[in-house]
Design an enzyme around this catalytic site. Structure first.
Site, mmCIF file in Angstrom:
data_model
loop_
_atom_site.group_PDB
_atom_site.id
_atom_site.type_symbol
_atom_site.label_atom_id
_atom_site.label_comp_id
_atom_site.label_asym_id
_atom_site.label_seq_id
_atom_site.Cartn_x
_atom_site.Cartn_y
_atom_site.Cartn_z
ATOM 1 N N GLN A 45 0.814 -1.224 0.000
ATOM 2 C CA GLN A 45 0.000 0.000 0.000
ATOM 3 C C GLN A 45 0.850 1.278 0.000
ATOM 4 O O GLN A 45 0.410 2.310 -0.474
ATOM 5 C CB GLN A 45 -0.931 -0.002 1.215
ATOM 6 C CG GLN A 45 -0.208 0.095 2.536
ATOM 7 C CD GLN A 45 -1.137 0.006 3.746
ATOM 8 O OE1 GLN A 45 -2.343 -0.162 3.601
ATOM 9 N NE2 GLN A 45 -0.589 0.132 4.929
ATOM 10 N N ARG A 116 16.641 -0.718 10.239
ATOM 11 C CA ARG A 116 15.511 -1.359 9.528
ATOM 12 C C ARG A 116 15.476 -0.907 8.081
ATOM 13 O O ARG A 116 15.177 -1.673 7.184
ATOM 14 C CB ARG A 116 14.175 -0.976 10.195
ATOM 15 C CG ARG A 116 13.935 -1.598 11.522
ATOM 16 C CD ARG A 116 12.649 -1.051 12.101
ATOM 17 N NE ARG A 116 11.512 -1.508 11.320
ATOM 18 C CZ ARG A 116 10.764 -2.542 11.669
ATOM 19 N NH1 ARG A 116 11.005 -3.200 12.776
ATOM 20 N NH2 ARG A 116 9.760 -2.912 10.928
ATOM 21 N N TYR A 224 22.099 0.042 21.061
ATOM 22 C CA TYR A 224 23.133 -0.725 20.359
ATOM 23 C C TYR A 224 23.509 -0.004 19.069
ATOM 24 O O TYR A 224 22.712 0.760 18.517
ATOM 25 C CB TYR A 224 22.664 -2.165 20.067
ATOM 26 C CG TYR A 224 21.315 -2.297 19.397
ATOM 27 C CD1 TYR A 224 21.162 -2.122 18.023
ATOM 28 C CD2 TYR A 224 20.189 -2.618 20.145
ATOM 29 C CE1 TYR A 224 19.935 -2.262 17.414
ATOM 30 C CE2 TYR A 224 18.940 -2.755 19.538
ATOM 31 C CZ TYR A 224 18.821 -2.587 18.176
ATOM 32 O OH TYR A 224 17.587 -2.723 17.570
ATOM 33 N N ASP A 304 3.729 -10.598 11.428
ATOM 34 C CA ASP A 304 2.876 -9.931 12.416
ATOM 35 C C ASP A 304 1.387 -10.096 12.108
ATOM 36 O O ASP A 304 0.552 -9.928 12.987
ATOM 37 C CB ASP A 304 3.202 -8.426 12.466
ATOM 38 C CG ASP A 304 4.383 -8.119 13.372
ATOM 39 O OD1 ASP A 304 5.085 -9.070 13.773
ATOM 40 O OD2 ASP A 304 4.602 -6.926 13.683
HETATM 41 C C1 LIG Z 1 10.000 -0.952 19.053
HETATM 42 C C2 LIG Z 1 10.128 -2.224 18.243
HETATM 43 C C3 LIG Z 1 11.362 -2.871 18.162
HETATM 44 C C4 LIG Z 1 11.488 -4.090 17.479
HETATM 45 N N1 LIG Z 1 12.698 -4.718 17.435
HETATM 46 C C5 LIG Z 1 12.811 -5.932 16.822
HETATM 47 C C6 LIG Z 1 14.070 -6.620 16.785
HETATM 48 O O1 LIG Z 1 15.086 -6.132 17.284
HETATM 49 N N2 LIG Z 1 14.139 -7.841 16.158
HETATM 50 C C7 LIG Z 1 13.030 -8.426 15.587
HETATM 51 O O2 LIG Z 1 13.139 -9.546 15.052
HETATM 52 N N3 LIG Z 1 11.821 -7.772 15.589
HETATM 53 C C8 LIG Z 1 11.682 -6.560 16.192
HETATM 54 N N4 LIG Z 1 10.485 -5.908 16.195
HETATM 55 C C9 LIG Z 1 9.312 -6.542 15.552
HETATM 56 C C10 LIG Z 1 9.321 -6.328 14.045
HETATM 57 O O3 LIG Z 1 9.459 -4.965 13.747
HETATM 58 C C11 LIG Z 1 8.025 -6.869 13.415
HETATM 59 O O4 LIG Z 1 7.729 -8.141 13.966
HETATM 60 C C12 LIG Z 1 8.188 -6.998 11.893
HETATM 61 O O5 LIG Z 1 8.433 -5.730 11.322
HETATM 62 C C13 LIG Z 1 6.947 -7.634 11.261
HETATM 63 O O6 LIG Z 1 7.136 -7.701 9.871
HETATM 64 P P1 LIG Z 1 5.919 -7.999 8.892
HETATM 65 O O7 LIG Z 1 6.503 -8.012 7.528
HETATM 66 O O8 LIG Z 1 5.176 -9.193 9.377
HETATM 67 O O9 LIG Z 1 4.909 -6.776 9.068
HETATM 68 P P2 LIG Z 1 5.122 -5.226 8.780
HETATM 69 O O10 LIG Z 1 6.534 -4.820 8.962
HETATM 70 O O11 LIG Z 1 4.092 -4.525 9.591
HETATM 71 O O12 LIG Z 1 4.773 -5.063 7.213
HETATM 72 C C14 LIG Z 1 3.455 -5.107 6.747
HETATM 73 C C15 LIG Z 1 3.412 -4.405 5.393
HETATM 74 O O13 LIG Z 1 2.099 -4.598 4.818
HETATM 75 C C16 LIG Z 1 1.660 -3.387 4.243
HETATM 76 N N5 LIG Z 1 0.181 -3.441 4.203
HETATM 77 C C17 LIG Z 1 -0.664 -3.450 5.264
HETATM 78 N N6 LIG Z 1 -1.944 -3.528 4.837
HETATM 79 C C18 LIG Z 1 -1.906 -3.567 3.474
HETATM 80 C C19 LIG Z 1 -2.929 -3.643 2.481
HETATM 81 N N7 LIG Z 1 -4.225 -3.706 2.791
HETATM 82 N N8 LIG Z 1 -2.548 -3.660 1.164
HETATM 83 C C20 LIG Z 1 -1.221 -3.597 0.832
HETATM 84 N N9 LIG Z 1 -0.223 -3.512 1.761
HETATM 85 C C21 LIG Z 1 -0.563 -3.495 3.060
HETATM 86 C C22 LIG Z 1 2.234 -2.318 5.162
HETATM 87 O O14 LIG Z 1 2.306 -1.067 4.529
HETATM 88 C C23 LIG Z 1 3.618 -2.892 5.485
HETATM 89 O O15 LIG Z 1 4.585 -2.495 4.554
HETATM 90 C C24 LIG Z 1 10.342 -4.670 16.835
HETATM 91 C C25 LIG Z 1 9.105 -3.992 16.888
HETATM 92 C C26 LIG Z 1 8.993 -2.783 17.575
HETATM 93 C C27 LIG Z 1 7.662 -2.092 17.613
#
Ligand SMILES: Cc1cc2nc3c(=O)[nH]c(=O)nc-3n(C[C@H](O)[C@H](O)[C@H](O)COP(=O)(O)OP(=O)(O)OC[C@H]3O[C@@H](n4cnc5c(N)ncnc54)[C@H](O)[C@@H]3O)c2cc1C
Length: 400
Positions: A45, A116, A224, A304
């Site tokens: 998106q 990131r 870090y 997630d």
């Molecule tokens: C403060 C903090 C620190 C963290 N530190 C760590 C760490 O050190 N190590 C670690 O392993 N994890 C860490 N995490 C967790 C990690 O950031 C998440 O678990 C990870 O980013 C999840 O990735 P994802 O691809 O599942 O989801 P997301 O990163 O949320 O990606 C989802 C994507 O889907 C897109 N999207 C959503 N809805 C739609 C739609 N309807 N149509 C099209 N696109 C859409 C969004 O725009 C986004 O780009 C941390 C999280 C936080 C909050």
């Protein structure tokens, strides 16, 4: 016996896979699936970017990233820490320390700290050079329809069909909502401050290849180095029952960041004072209880979208990366697509649920005070020893 039934001699090839979301999970799964010969369309998106905050990558996921050819990129952009130290919020006394540098010898793969934005860029570069992957940016998916031979998704100005649909669309997953109904994520009673500091601005004692985790009453602080040691990534977690906004990120006030940690050790005050007042981000931390199911027919969730994980074990993105490797392997090995998706779910659910649970439990442990904190500090060196090995030793490329 079961394996004989579900694995076939001619694995599924040339599937047309649709992936919603180009976060860490979506991009990694696209690369893992293209590596198996499937053609992939990613629908994202936004324009695909990510904040400059840092992320920790443990060997269980750096193993997958190496497999995808990211070794040089990780080494050029990341930092390989020697250790993680836990310190007392007020006195700075060392509570426990665990070596991270030796993980390469133990598991075959290193531990990284990386921006990131750098990780997303490295994945994007691979995605763009892979002819089997098409990335459509600024394309929001609103709906999907399944039929006997395929699945189609639609959204703003698009309608596209494929054999299988993966929802890698994060904690607010639209695909999850369409599969299993609306249920809002739960605010966990914690928010996170996130900021990065150019190390040239900091006194030299802050420049060490070590992750520091400071435990304090109802709060903790982590810092870090990232970007090949040029920046320090800082995260301050604060317990607070209220999160005033529906948004899950907001620009915070620098003076509020300072106020949240005002009685802390001078190192933490120094760090917050050196953050850019215009770039202190505040994140509400949300999660969900484990889902009963992650898939339905030709549609499955990963990252997630199905197991949002609090960052108190630094494993959320690692789990999304592991999912990506396992789902690609399961789809390759199973005769029936639906069976492949169910196999993926059954191989992954126990582990991700355990990690979600420990991450949540860590908030209570990190934030103890008084006598409980004293007892915790005495036991920590014994309890923490080898506690992470079952996480780091997992090989997502071979579990299926
Ligand atoms: C403060 C903090 C620190 C963290 N530190 C760590 C760490 O050190 N190590 C670690 O392993 N994890 C860490 N995490 C967790 C990690 O950031 C998440 O678990 C990870 O980013 C999840 O990735 P994802 O691809 O599942 O989801 P997301 O990163 O949320 O990606 C989802 C994507 O889907 C897109 N999207 C959503 N809805 C739609 C739609 N309807 N149509 C099209 N696109 C859409 C969004 O725009 C986004 O780009 C941390 C999280 C936080 C909050």
């Amino acid at each position: 016996m079961l394996l004989l039934v579900i694995f076939r001699h001619n694995p599924m090839r040339n599937l047309k896979v649709l992936i919603v979301g180009a976060g860490i999970g979506g991009l990694t799964s696209a690369l893992c699936l293209a590596g198996k010969g499937h053609s992939v369309t990613i629908l994202e998106q936004s324009d695909v970017d990510d904040s400059g905050a840092g992320i920790q990558l443990s060997p269980n996921c750096s193993r997958v990233l190496y497999h995808l050819g990211l070794e040089d990129g990780l080494s050029l952009n990341g930092c390989q820490p020697e250790a993680a130290e836990i310190r007392d919020w007020k006195s700075s006394e060392l509570i426990a320390s665990s070596p991270l540098g030796t993980l390469r010898q133990l598991t075959g793969f290193p531990y990284y700290h990386i921006g990131r934005d750098d990780l997303i860029r490295l994945l994007l570069e691979k995605v763009i050079e892979e002819p089997l992957i098409e990335l459509r940016r600024n394309t929001r998916v609103v709906k999907f329809v399944q039929y006997s031979t395929g699945v189609s998704v639609s959204g703003d100005d698009i309608e596209i069909s494929g054999d299988v649909l993966l929802g890698a669309d994060g904690i607010h997953s639209r695909i999850k909502q369409l599969l299993f109904g609306e249920r809002k994520p739960r605010f966990t009673g914690n928010y996170a401050w996130r900021a990065t500091i150019p190390v040239e601005k900091l006194p030299s004692e802050f420049i060490t290849p070590v992750a520091k985790l400071w435990w304090g009453p109802k709060k903790h602080f982590v810092h870090y180095p990232i970007k090949h040691g040029k920046y320090l990534n800082c995260v301050g977690i604060v317990e607070n029952k209220k999160w005033g906004t529906e948004e899950w990120t907001a620009i915070g006030e620098h003076k509020e960041f300072l106020r949240d940690f005002e009685n802390w050790h001078e190192d933490i005050i120094t760090l917050i004072e050196h953050t850019n007042p215009l770039a202190c981000y505040k994140w509400g931390l949300f999660d969900r209880y484990p889902l009963t199911s992650w898939s339905g027919g030709r549609v499955a969730l990963l990252g997630d979208a199905c197991h949002p994980t609090l960052p108190f074990l630094a494993q959320g993105a690692a789990m999304a990366i592991e999912d990506a490797a396992v789902i690609a392997d399961c789809l390759e090995r199973c005769e029936e697509l639906e069976i492949g998706l169910k196999l993926y779910e059954s191989l992954r659910k126990k582990r991700t649920t355990r990690i979600q649970f420990i991450s949540r439990q860590n908030a209570n442990i990190f934030h103890m005070s008084g006598l409980l904190a004293k007892l915790r500090n005495k036991l920590a060196p014994i309890i923490l020893r080898d506690r992470m090995h079952w996480i780091y030793n997992y090989d997502p490329l071979s579990v299926a």
